[in-house]
Write a protein that holds these residues in place. Sequence first.
Motif, PDB file in Angstrom:
ATOM      1  N   UNK A   7       0.971  -1.270  -0.044  1.00  0.00           N
ATOM      2  CA  UNK A   7       0.104   0.023  -0.060  1.00  0.00           C
ATOM      3  C   UNK A   7       0.724   1.456   0.144  1.00  0.00           C
ATOM      4  N   UNK A   8       0.444   2.177  -0.807  1.00  0.00           N
ATOM      5  CA  UNK A   8       1.223   3.443  -0.872  1.00  0.00           C
ATOM      6  C   UNK A   8       0.950   4.471   0.184  1.00  0.00           C
ATOM      7  N   UNK A   9       1.672   4.833   0.881  1.00  0.00           N
ATOM      8  CA  UNK A   9       1.383   5.882   2.065  1.00  0.00           C
ATOM      9  C   UNK A   9       0.880   7.219   1.551  1.00  0.00           C
ATOM     10  N   UNK A  10       1.278   7.811   0.323  1.00  0.00           N
ATOM     11  CA  UNK A  10       1.035   8.891  -0.367  1.00  0.00           C
ATOM     12  C   UNK A  10      -0.238   9.120  -0.751  1.00  0.00           C
ATOM     13  N   UNK A  11      -0.754   7.945  -1.698  1.00  0.00           N
ATOM     14  CA  UNK A  11      -2.076   8.093  -2.569  1.00  0.00           C
ATOM     15  C   UNK A  11      -2.899   6.989  -1.856  1.00  0.00           C
ATOM     16  N   UNK A  25      11.922  -5.597  -0.913  1.00  0.00           N
ATOM     17  CA  UNK A  25      10.485  -5.148  -1.107  1.00  0.00           C
ATOM     18  C   UNK A  25      10.362  -4.005  -2.164  1.00  0.00           C
ATOM     19  N   UNK A  26       9.161  -3.895  -2.573  1.00  0.00           N
ATOM     20  CA  UNK A  26       9.111  -2.739  -3.819  1.00  0.00           C
ATOM     21  C   UNK A  26       8.963  -1.495  -3.044  1.00  0.00           C
ATOM     22  N   UNK A  32       1.447   6.662  -8.251  1.00  0.00           N
ATOM     23  CA  UNK A  32       1.797   8.158  -8.159  1.00  0.00           C
ATOM     24  C   UNK A  32       3.265   8.554  -8.235  1.00  0.00           C
ATOM     25  N   UNK A  33       4.153   7.331  -8.199  1.00  0.00           N
ATOM     26  CA  UNK A  33       5.499   7.358  -8.433  1.00  0.00           C
ATOM     27  C   UNK A  33       6.442   7.747  -7.330  1.00  0.00           C
ATOM     28  N   UNK A  34       5.718   8.105  -6.115  1.00  0.00           N
ATOM     29  CA  UNK A  34       6.224   8.383  -4.822  1.00  0.00           C
ATOM     30  C   UNK A  34       6.995   7.096  -4.195  1.00  0.00           C
ATOM     31  N   UNK A  35       8.087   7.074  -3.401  1.00  0.00           N
ATOM     32  CA  UNK A  35       8.667   5.973  -2.846  1.00  0.00           C
ATOM     33  C   UNK A  35       8.069   5.659  -1.597  1.00  0.00           C
ATOM     34  N   UNK A  36       6.940   5.515  -1.571  1.00  0.00           N
ATOM     35  CA  UNK A  36       5.988   5.466  -0.415  1.00  0.00           C
ATOM     36  C   UNK A  36       5.355   4.016  -0.275  1.00  0.00           C
ATOM     37  N   UNK A  37       5.789   3.107  -0.726  1.00  0.00           N
ATOM     38  CA  UNK A  37       4.993   1.752  -0.660  1.00  0.00           C
ATOM     39  C   UNK A  37       5.757   1.022   0.502  1.00  0.00           C
ATOM     40  N   UNK A  38       4.673   0.586   1.157  1.00  0.00           N
ATOM     41  CA  UNK A  38       5.023  -0.496   2.348  1.00  0.00           C
ATOM     42  C   UNK A  38       4.232  -1.712   2.054  1.00  0.00           C
TER      43      UNK A  38
END
Length: 86
Positions: A7-11, A25-26, A32-38
């Motif tokens: 899940x992306x924390x940004x979007x 991990x990805x 959205x292209x942000x590096x916020x996947x967890x």
Amino acid sequence: MPIYEYQCKACGHELEAIQKISDDPLKECPACGDLELTKLISAAGFRLKGGGWYETDFKGGKDKKKNLAGEGAAKTEAKPAAADAS
């Protein structure tokens, strides 16, 4: 191979990815292209690849017996006969 959920924390975008356990991990969100996947914690899913996997390999109890020819019919006929003899 395991199927991981992210899940992306940004979007808030959610996705699943088939990865080896040894893969990193990805990080980059495809939405959205942000590096916020967890990586989410969930029940691990996996995919069986290759030949030799059959529908009956992982059935248990009553489900496994459904695919055996004649076994179900023999049991239902035996029970009434035993009840009549009593």
